[in-house]
Design an enzyme around this catalytic site. Structure first.
Site, PDB file in Angstrom:
ATOM      1  N   ARG A  88      14.398 121.659  -0.552  1.00  0.00           N
ATOM      2  CA  ARG A  88      13.547 122.607   0.152  1.00  0.00           C
ATOM      3  C   ARG A  88      13.512 122.328   1.647  1.00  0.00           C
ATOM      4  O   ARG A  88      12.812 123.028   2.382  1.00  0.00           O
ATOM      5  CB  ARG A  88      12.129 122.455  -0.371  1.00  0.00           C
ATOM      6  CG  ARG A  88      11.634 123.639  -1.156  1.00  0.00           C
ATOM      7  CD  ARG A  88      10.366 123.149  -1.777  1.00  0.00           C
ATOM      8  NE  ARG A  88       9.423 124.151  -2.062  1.00  0.00           N
ATOM      9  CZ  ARG A  88       9.197 124.577  -3.301  1.00  0.00           C
ATOM     10  NH1 ARG A  88       9.929 124.170  -4.291  1.00  0.00           N
ATOM     11  NH2 ARG A  88       8.238 125.420  -3.510  1.00  0.00           N
ATOM     12  N   ARG A 127       0.545 135.928 -11.593  1.00  0.00           N
ATOM     13  CA  ARG A 127       1.109 134.917 -12.499  1.00  0.00           C
ATOM     14  C   ARG A 127       0.010 134.167 -13.242  1.00  0.00           C
ATOM     15  O   ARG A 127      -1.013 133.819 -12.671  1.00  0.00           O
ATOM     16  CB  ARG A 127       1.947 133.918 -11.708  1.00  0.00           C
ATOM     17  CG  ARG A 127       2.421 132.753 -12.584  1.00  0.00           C
ATOM     18  CD  ARG A 127       3.492 131.938 -11.947  1.00  0.00           C
ATOM     19  NE  ARG A 127       3.125 131.425 -10.651  1.00  0.00           N
ATOM     20  CZ  ARG A 127       3.977 130.821  -9.833  1.00  0.00           C
ATOM     21  NH1 ARG A 127       5.235 130.680 -10.186  1.00  0.00           N
ATOM     22  NH2 ARG A 127       3.577 130.367  -8.672  1.00  0.00           N
ATOM     23  N   ARG A 171       2.378 129.007   1.804  1.00  0.00           N
ATOM     24  CA  ARG A 171       3.663 128.720   1.160  1.00  0.00           C
ATOM     25  C   ARG A 171       4.785 129.575   1.745  1.00  0.00           C
ATOM     26  O   ARG A 171       5.905 129.106   1.940  1.00  0.00           O
ATOM     27  CB  ARG A 171       3.555 128.948  -0.352  1.00  0.00           C
ATOM     28  CG  ARG A 171       2.767 127.849  -1.040  1.00  0.00           C
ATOM     29  CD  ARG A 171       2.257 128.283  -2.383  1.00  0.00           C
ATOM     30  NE  ARG A 171       3.294 128.443  -3.366  1.00  0.00           N
ATOM     31  CZ  ARG A 171       3.152 129.146  -4.496  1.00  0.00           C
ATOM     32  NH1 ARG A 171       2.008 129.741  -4.755  1.00  0.00           N
ATOM     33  NH2 ARG A 171       4.142 129.223  -5.345  1.00  0.00           N
TER      34      ARG A 171
END
Ligand code: AP5
Length: 218
Positions: A88, A127, A171
């Site tokens: 990442r 989610r 994020r």
């Protein structure tokens, strides 16, 4: 098959990695899942990682690199692996390269999942996850048979703490600043496969399977 799944939070990396790992009998290594497990088990690593994760920031490179190095040494990776959510950052990608060279192996493909920001926010905010078996659902796109209950193990479904709106914003910002440079990094190494992941789960899986079929172990 040795692949990396790259892409912003919520593009569907974990959903596709789960299916692909079963179909091709390769290991799925998700740094997010490993870190959440450590948090649940209240290990020293989990306690150190929790505050970063809740805010939507990245856990320090040294921590995740150590985790992945350990997992790649596991015999379950002998048929291949899908790295979901790792690397990442550029230092993580460089560390991965070093580990693979030492093992005498190389990546086959880096799949770059792409979905609009609007869809990403919709996917993340709807989610629901099972804390016990990690199965993932979506209130609209992939609902469980019984509301709030995991189809697989019957445990309650919860919303991840980092799927709150403020954490989602962080994020996405972190992705743009620290992870997006990996698109160029892997493109320069001719490993990048851009994947439009805006269609439904089955259609995306079919497209992905076609692209990766050439790398299956058997
Ligand atoms: P991590 O768990 O890796 O989170 P992420 O990358 O933000 O990815 P997500 O799990 O949120 O999304 P996904 O792309 O897997 O989507 P999913 O398939 O679930 O990381 C969490 C945290 O851990 C990080 O913020 C960081 O703190 C830390 N961390 C992890 N790795 C790290 C690293 N390498 N370095 C440093 N820190 C690290 O799908 C999302 C939803 O959409 C689901 O509800 C699903 O049902 C639905 N859906 C999926 N596909 C479709 C589709 N095609 N159509 C409609 N709905 C869909």
């Amino acid at each position: 098959m040795r692949v990396v799944f790259l892409g912003a939070p919520g593009v569907g990396k974990g959903t596709q990695a789960d299916r692909l790992a079963v179909q091709y009998q390769v290991a799925k290594i998700s740094t997010g899942d490993l870190l959440r497990e450590a948090v649940r088990n209240r290990t020293a690593l989990g306690l150190a990682a929790k505050s970063y994760m809740d805010q939507g920031s990245l856990v320090p490179d040294s921590v995740v690199i150590g985790l992945v190095r350990e997992k790649l040494a596991d015999p379950s990776c002998v048929n291949g692996f899908i790295l979901d959510g790792f690397p990442r950052t550029v230092p993580q990608a460089e560390a991965l390269g070093t580990v693979l060279v030492a093992k005498g192996i190389a990546l086959d493909r880096v799949v770059n999942f792409q979905v609009s920001r609007e869809d990403v926010v919709r996917r993340l905010s709807g989610r629901r996850s099972c804390q016990k078996c990690q199965a993932t659902f979506h209130v609209d796109f992939a609902p469980s048979k019984m509301d709030g209950v995991c189809d697989r193990c019957g445990e309650p479904l919860v919303q991840r703490s980092d799927d709150r709106r403020e954490a989602i914003e962080t994020r996405l910002k972190v992705y743009d600043e620290q992870t997006a440079p990996l698109v160029r990094y892997y493109d320069e190494r001719r490993l990048l496969f851009p994947m439009d992941a805006s269609a439904g789960v089955d259609a995306v899986f079919q497209h992905l399977s076609q692209e990766l079929a050439q790398y299956r172990a058997i």
